[in-house]
Design a protein around this motif. Structure first.
Motif, PDB file in Angstrom:
ATOM      1  N   TYR A 265      -2.977  54.298  23.155  1.00  0.00           N
ATOM      2  CA  TYR A 265      -4.028  55.189  23.624  1.00  0.00           C
ATOM      3  C   TYR A 265      -3.375  56.342  24.379  1.00  0.00           C
ATOM      4  CZ  TYR A 265      -3.187  52.747  28.049  1.00  0.00           C
ATOM      5  OH  TYR A 265      -2.588  52.204  29.167  1.00  0.00           O
ATOM      6  N   GLN A 266      -4.101  57.442  24.506  1.00  0.00           N
ATOM      7  CA  GLN A 266      -3.578  58.581  25.245  1.00  0.00           C
ATOM      8  C   GLN A 266      -3.405  58.211  26.709  1.00  0.00           C
ATOM      9  OE1 GLN A 266      -5.911  62.125  24.952  1.00  0.00           O
ATOM     10  NE2 GLN A 266      -4.461  63.378  26.107  1.00  0.00           N
ATOM     11  N   GLY A 267      -2.206  58.519  27.244  1.00  0.00           N
ATOM     12  CA  GLY A 267      -1.917  58.176  28.623  1.00  0.00           C
ATOM     13  C   GLY A 267      -1.120  56.896  28.774  1.00  0.00           C
ATOM     14  N   GLU A 268      -0.840  56.180  27.683  1.00  0.00           N
ATOM     15  CA  GLU A 268      -0.012  54.982  27.776  1.00  0.00           C
ATOM     16  C   GLU A 268       1.374  55.386  28.273  1.00  0.00           C
ATOM     17  OE1 GLU A 268       0.992  50.990  25.193  1.00  0.00           O
ATOM     18  OE2 GLU A 268       0.691  52.862  24.119  1.00  0.00           O
ATOM     19  N   VAL A 269       1.852  54.708  29.324  1.00  0.00           N
ATOM     20  CA  VAL A 269       3.108  55.143  29.944  1.00  0.00           C
ATOM     21  C   VAL A 269       4.344  54.675  29.179  1.00  0.00           C
ATOM     22  CG1 VAL A 269       2.089  55.276  32.232  1.00  0.00           C
ATOM     23  CG2 VAL A 269       3.179  53.152  31.506  1.00  0.00           C
ATOM     24  N   ALA A 291       9.390  62.701  32.060  1.00  0.00           N
ATOM     25  CA  ALA A 291       8.154  62.656  32.841  1.00  0.00           C
ATOM     26  C   ALA A 291       6.920  62.625  31.938  1.00  0.00           C
ATOM     27  CB  ALA A 291       8.091  63.860  33.761  1.00  0.00           C
ATOM     28  N   PHE A 292       5.977  61.751  32.289  1.00  0.00           N
ATOM     29  CA  PHE A 292       4.746  61.652  31.506  1.00  0.00           C
ATOM     30  C   PHE A 292       3.531  62.041  32.341  1.00  0.00           C
ATOM     31  CE2 PHE A 292       6.338  57.344  32.604  1.00  0.00           C
ATOM     32  CZ  PHE A 292       5.489  57.054  33.664  1.00  0.00           C
ATOM     33  N   CYS A 293       3.750  62.856  33.361  1.00  0.00           N
ATOM     34  CA  CYS A 293       2.639  63.288  34.217  1.00  0.00           C
ATOM     35  C   CYS A 293       1.516  63.941  33.411  1.00  0.00           C
ATOM     36  CB  CYS A 293       3.132  64.283  35.260  1.00  0.00           C
ATOM     37  SG  CYS A 293       4.321  63.597  36.440  1.00  0.00           S
ATOM     38  N   ARG A 294       1.873  64.681  32.370  1.00  0.00           N
ATOM     39  CA  ARG A 294       0.864  65.440  31.628  1.00  0.00           C
ATOM     40  C   ARG A 294      -0.194  64.544  31.005  1.00  0.00           C
ATOM     41  NH1 ARG A 294       5.395  65.018  28.736  1.00  0.00           N
ATOM     42  NH2 ARG A 294       5.300  64.184  26.619  1.00  0.00           N
ATOM     43  N   ASP A 295       0.112  63.261  30.813  1.00  0.00           N
ATOM     44  CA  ASP A 295      -0.838  62.344  30.186  1.00  0.00           C
ATOM     45  C   ASP A 295      -1.338  61.263  31.141  1.00  0.00           C
ATOM     46  OD1 ASP A 295      -0.672  63.560  27.649  1.00  0.00           O
ATOM     47  OD2 ASP A 295       1.187  62.484  27.222  1.00  0.00           O
ATOM     48  N   CYS A 296      -1.016  61.371  32.437  1.00  0.00           N
ATOM     49  CA  CYS A 296      -1.351  60.296  33.374  1.00  0.00           C
ATOM     50  C   CYS A 296      -2.854  60.236  33.615  1.00  0.00           C
ATOM     51  CB  CYS A 296      -0.616  60.494  34.696  1.00  0.00           C
ATOM     52  SG  CYS A 296      -0.982  59.194  35.898  1.00  0.00           S
TER      53      CYS A 296
END
Length: 368
Positions: A265-269, A291-296
């Motif tokens: 799913y969108q936002g999965e880290v 970094a995955f901040c853009r999808d947090c």
């Protein structure tokens, strides 16, 4: 045309008059909030992590090192901790704002007395994925009761598959065998697929990567390797100690060929990879190097009812006081929505050599 909730000035929330500010808000009714609810970076609210205790029976050096959490450490008192009814009420309100996944964390959540009762209350909320992260120290005797209460899946923190390294990392001489018993009990109870989280620190346990893969490959369990992060201010983080996600994938791929898998799913880290021979998958979590901040899509509720918009936050917002001062549901929803709509966190994207020295909330306080 749908009205959107007015945004509060972010500086207002930095002040200690948070409650009074909320009392004075004149905001649109909750039913007029936009869906999905988006923050300043157009990220939708989807996940809620709830820390149910600040206590833990391990003293892992990357989370609760003994020199900061010694025998004289003052943990929260009973009255300071959110009651189950308060947690369940907030969780229900979060689902009205788009939350579909709730994870219970700690400290060690299984140390919270009667945790099964809280799980029953949360499991009664429609449409949520309910999971829990544990060190598995007492999981063997609790796995079935957790499942009976309505827990769907479980994640186990396990930093090595050899006893000596594991004992050094938990720093309380806890035996590996009891954690493995807990994993087996969880599998029998149906808390699957089980995820196994391993924090990798250079010079400490990078040699555990392949043994962990060999131990769990083909079992149905998903091992996920996490870069050593600068959460809190007590774990002595240095960039030199980080084994990058790319390096971890290369180590595994050299012996067990991998191919990438799309996120669930969108936002999965976790970045997902599967074994080319079809025997399962792994994950890597690269908060430092990728970094995955853009999808947090996460908010975090601490043990004492502080709401945090980022794992690397330096402050939270006091929802325990709102609850105990008699705030109604509309007021609580407005407060949550206002915080999310003002959210602009992107710590991992702006991390520098100096930012790890900035004081941040400890991981044991708000969960990982």
């Amino acid at each position: 045309m749908t009205k959107t909730i007015p945004l509060l000035d972010a500086a207002e929330f930095a002040q200690q008059q948070f409650q009074q500010t909320l009392r004075n808000m004149r905001l649109a009714p909750p039913e007029t909030l936009p869906s999905p609810l988006l923050d300043q970076r157009q990220r939708a609210l989807h996940d809620l992590r709830i820390s149910v205790t600040d206590r833990c029976n391990f003293r892992c050096t990357y989370c609760m090192p003994k020199d900061a959490f010694g025998r004289d450490h003052a943990f929260l008192s009973h009255d300071e901790v959110l009651r189950f009814e308060e947690i369940a009420r907030l969780a229900q309100l979060f689902t009205r704002l788009g939350v579909r996944k709730i994870r219970l964390t700690g400290g060690e959540p299984l140390l919270r007395k009667n945790i099964e009762r809280l799980i029953e209350m949360l499991a009664a909320i429609d449409g949520i994925d309910l999971t829990l992260t544990t060190n598995a120290s007492i999981l063997a005797k609790k796995a079935q009761s957790l499942r009976n209460a309505g827990l769907q899946r479980i994640t186990v923190s396990l930093d090595a598959i050899d006893d000596a390294t594991f004992r050094r990392m938990n720093d309380v001489n806890f035996p590996l065998a009891r954690v493995l018993e807990g994993i087996d009990a969880a599998a029998r109870a149906g808390l699957t697929p089980i995820k196994i989280n391993t924090v990798v620190k250079r010079g400490v346990n990078e040699n555990a990567i392949l043994p962990l893969i060999r131990a769990f490959k083909g079992s149905g369990h998903i091992v996920r390797f996490i870069e050593f992060m600068d959460v809190g201010a007590t774990n002595g983080w240095r960039m030199d100690d980080v084994v990058s996600a790319a390096e971890i994938v290369d180590i595994i791929n050299a012996e067990f060929p991998l191919e990438p898998v799309d996120p669930n799913y969108q936002g999965e880290v976790a970045e997902r990879w599967r074994f080319k021979d079809g025997s399962g998958e792994i994950g890597v979590i690269a908060s430092v190097t990728q970094a995955f901040c853009r999808d947090c899509t996460r908010m975090r509720l601490s043990t004492n009812g502080q709401l945090f918009t980022c794992l690397f936050a330096d402050r939270g917002y006091d929802f325990r006081a709102l609850l105990r001062d008699g705030a109604d549901d509309d007021t609580l929803i407005r407060a949550i929505a206002a915080l999310w709509q003002n959210r602009n966190d992107n710590y991992s994207e702006i991390r520098t050599a100096n930012t790890p020295r900035v004081k941040k909330i400890e991981m044991s306080y708000i969960g990982g």
